[in-house]
Scaffold this motif. Structure first.
Motif, short mmCIF file in Angstrom:
data_model
loop_
_atom_site.label_atom_id
_atom_site.label_comp_id
_atom_site.label_asym_id
_atom_site.label_seq_id
_atom_site.Cartn_x
_atom_site.Cartn_y
_atom_site.Cartn_z
N GLY A 1 -1.94 -12.28 -13.23
CA GLY A 1 -2.43 -12.77 -11.46
C GLY A 1 -2.43 -12.27 -10.75
O GLY A 1 -2.91 -12.51 -9.76
N ILE A 2 -1.27 -11.94 -10.75
CA ILE A 2 -0.21 -11.33 -9.12
C ILE A 2 -0.76 -10.83 -8.65
O ILE A 2 -0.70 -10.70 -7.85
CB ILE A 2 0.99 -11.48 -9.58
CG1 ILE A 2 1.73 -9.38 -10.66
CG2 ILE A 2 1.98 -12.74 -9.98
CD1 ILE A 2 2.61 -9.36 -10.61
N PHE A 3 -1.72 -9.39 -8.85
CA PHE A 3 -1.90 -8.07 -8.72
C PHE A 3 -3.19 -8.80 -6.93
O PHE A 3 -3.29 -7.93 -6.13
CB PHE A 3 -2.95 -7.41 -9.42
CG PHE A 3 -4.07 -7.94 -9.90
CD1 PHE A 3 -5.09 -7.39 -9.81
CD2 PHE A 3 -4.17 -8.74 -11.18
CE1 PHE A 3 -6.66 -7.59 -10.84
CE2 PHE A 3 -4.99 -8.77 -12.07
CZ PHE A 3 -6.58 -8.72 -11.96
N ARG A 4 -4.01 -10.52 -7.20
CA ARG A 4 -5.39 -9.98 -6.96
C ARG A 4 -4.06 -11.21 -5.59
O ARG A 4 -5.03 -11.91 -4.41
CB ARG A 4 -5.93 -10.98 -7.78
CG ARG A 4 -6.90 -10.57 -8.90
CD ARG A 4 -8.09 -10.85 -8.73
NE ARG A 4 -8.75 -10.37 -9.16
CZ ARG A 4 -9.75 -11.26 -10.97
NH1 ARG A 4 -9.80 -11.88 -10.91
NH2 ARG A 4 -11.00 -9.64 -11.57
N HIS B 1 -1.25 -11.71 -2.35
CA HIS B 1 -1.08 -11.79 -1.60
C HIS B 1 0.85 -11.78 -1.58
O HIS B 1 0.94 -12.27 -0.80
CB HIS B 1 -1.43 -11.85 -0.25
CG HIS B 1 -0.67 -10.84 1.34
ND1 HIS B 1 -1.11 -10.03 1.72
CD2 HIS B 1 0.16 -10.98 2.00
CE1 HIS B 1 -0.21 -8.99 2.64
NE2 HIS B 1 0.08 -10.06 3.10
N ALA B 2 1.40 -10.68 -1.60
CA ALA B 2 2.88 -10.90 -1.70
C ALA B 2 3.66 -9.35 -1.38
O ALA B 2 4.11 -8.79 -2.86
CB ALA B 2 3.15 -11.59 -3.24
N PRO B 3 3.24 -8.96 -0.74
CA PRO B 3 3.72 -7.75 -0.55
C PRO B 3 5.18 -7.15 -0.91
O PRO B 3 5.99 -6.01 -1.21
CB PRO B 3 3.92 -7.88 1.26
CG PRO B 3 3.36 -8.38 1.21
CD PRO B 3 2.37 -9.03 0.52
N PRO C 1 -3.15 -16.28 -1.96
CA PRO C 1 -1.89 -17.35 -1.52
C PRO C 1 -1.06 -16.88 -3.21
O PRO C 1 -1.86 -17.12 -4.37
CB PRO C 1 -2.47 -18.32 -1.21
CG PRO C 1 -3.47 -18.66 -0.85
CD PRO C 1 -4.25 -17.69 -1.64
N TYR C 2 0.13 -16.31 -2.71
CA TYR C 2 1.03 -16.30 -4.30
C TYR C 2 0.90 -17.38 -4.92
O TYR C 2 0.75 -17.61 -6.49
CB TYR C 2 2.37 -15.78 -4.23
CG TYR C 2 3.15 -15.38 -4.86
CD1 TYR C 2 2.76 -14.04 -5.94
CD2 TYR C 2 3.94 -16.14 -5.93
CE1 TYR C 2 3.57 -13.71 -6.66
CE2 TYR C 2 4.39 -15.72 -6.86
CZ TYR C 2 4.35 -15.04 -7.77
OH TYR C 2 4.46 -14.28 -9.05
N ILE C 3 1.12 -18.98 -4.48
CA ILE C 3 0.80 -20.21 -4.91
C ILE C 3 -0.10 -19.88 -6.63
O ILE C 3 -0.39 -20.83 -7.04
CB ILE C 3 0.82 -21.32 -4.90
CG1 ILE C 3 0.69 -22.47 -5.20
CG2 ILE C 3 -0.93 -21.25 -3.30
CD1 ILE C 3 2.39 -22.68 -5.60
N LEU C 4 -1.36 -19.09 -6.35
CA LEU C 4 -2.85 -19.04 -6.79
C LEU C 4 -2.58 -18.21 -8.07
O LEU C 4 -2.83 -18.29 -8.83
CB LEU C 4 -4.11 -18.85 -6.05
CG LEU C 4 -4.33 -20.03 -5.08
CD1 LEU C 4 -5.47 -19.75 -4.60
CD2 LEU C 4 -4.51 -21.23 -5.64
N HIS C 5 -1.27 -17.69 -8.22
CA HIS C 5 -1.37 -16.20 -9.25
C HIS C 5 -1.89 -17.05 -10.48
O HIS C 5 -2.55 -16.06 -11.55
CB HIS C 5 -0.18 -15.70 -8.81
CG HIS C 5 1.44 -16.56 -10.37
ND1 HIS C 5 2.08 -17.41 -8.93
CD2 HIS C 5 1.76 -16.16 -10.44
CE1 HIS C 5 2.81 -17.77 -9.94
NE2 HIS C 5 2.59 -16.83 -10.78
N GLY C 6 -0.75 -18.08 -11.33
CA GLY C 6 -0.97 -18.25 -12.41
C GLY C 6 -2.74 -19.02 -12.03
O GLY C 6 -3.18 -19.00 -13.33
N ARG C 7 -3.14 -20.10 -11.87
CA ARG C 7 -4.71 -20.26 -11.73
C ARG C 7 -5.07 -18.58 -11.39
O ARG C 7 -5.82 -18.74 -12.64
CB ARG C 7 -4.77 -20.71 -10.70
CG ARG C 7 -5.84 -21.33 -10.52
CD ARG C 7 -6.29 -22.86 -11.55
NE ARG C 7 -7.83 -23.14 -11.59
CZ ARG C 7 -8.01 -23.96 -12.30
NH1 ARG C 7 -7.28 -24.11 -13.25
NH2 ARG C 7 -9.49 -24.12 -12.49
N ILE C 8 -5.62 -17.84 -11.18
CA ILE C 8 -5.86 -16.22 -11.13
C ILE C 8 -5.66 -15.78 -12.98
O ILE C 8 -6.14 -15.21 -12.98
CB ILE C 8 -5.58 -15.64 -10.33
CG1 ILE C 8 -5.90 -16.29 -8.98
CG2 ILE C 8 -6.43 -14.66 -10.63
CD1 ILE C 8 -5.31 -15.32 -6.84
N GLY C 9 -4.86 -16.02 -13.44
CA GLY C 9 -4.16 -15.69 -15.17
C GLY C 9 -5.04 -16.31 -15.54
O GLY C 9 -5.58 -15.93 -17.07
#
Length: 179
Positions: A59-62, A64-66, A75-83
């Protein structure tokens, strides 16, 4: 489970973000597989661990972590939830659990509320041995220093700032999983 097809579906272009994802995920998978192989009595599902470790950051592609070439808006903290959402939509709920439970050493509902994190108010803690071994292995690798394996002491120092619970969880896993 054909994890590479899923990765290619969401990362169709060969670019720096995909390279970072693949190198990081392969490092985590390799570490997790070493742990599984070193502890056969734990009866951890090796195939599941490899695929789930390769997908844990899908989920990291969605986000913001330039600094790691992620130009999404979340927010990057959401990458796991998005994945996890992506994998559930694909019909892989058991793999989705690894995505949403690997951040830090897991995140409790209390931490989410206390830190006002943009996550649902529930516990996101690794429960199965497979979830725990992937979360543990993930702490040894960052996406900014891809070739470097962190020391146990450095991991403790980084987890320290997020509270005693996660630190104690990681230390307990270390007693079980260390090589």
């Amino acid at each position: 489970m054909d994890y590479l097809s899923l990765i290619n579906k969401y990362y169709p272009t060969e670019n720096e973000l995909k390279r970072i994802l693949m190198v990081h995920s392969r490092s985590v998978a390799n570490k997790a597989l070493q742990i599984v192989d070193a502890h056969p009595k734990l009866q951890i599902n090796r195939d599941f661990v490899e695929a789930a470790a390769m997908l844990h950051d899908i989920g990291i592609f969605r986000c913001h972590a330039p600094g790691i070439h992620c130009y999404g808006t979340a927010p990057y903290i959401l990458h796991g939830r998005i994945g996890a959402e992506l994998l559930r939509e694909e019909g892989w709920a058991e793999y989705a659990r690894v995505c949403e439970r690997h951040t830090g050493a897991g995140i409790t509902k209390q931490n989410i509320i206390a830190q006002d994190l943009p996550l649902p108010h529930q516990d996101f803690l690794p429960e199965t041995l497979e979830e725990q071994v992937i979360c543990y292995a993930d702490k040894f690798y960052s996406k900014t220093r891809l070739e470097e394996e962190k020391t146990y002491e450095r991991i403790l120092k980084s987890l320290e700032k997020f509270g005693k619970e996660g630190l104690e969880r990681f230390q307990a896993w270390h007693k079980i999983f260390h090589l």
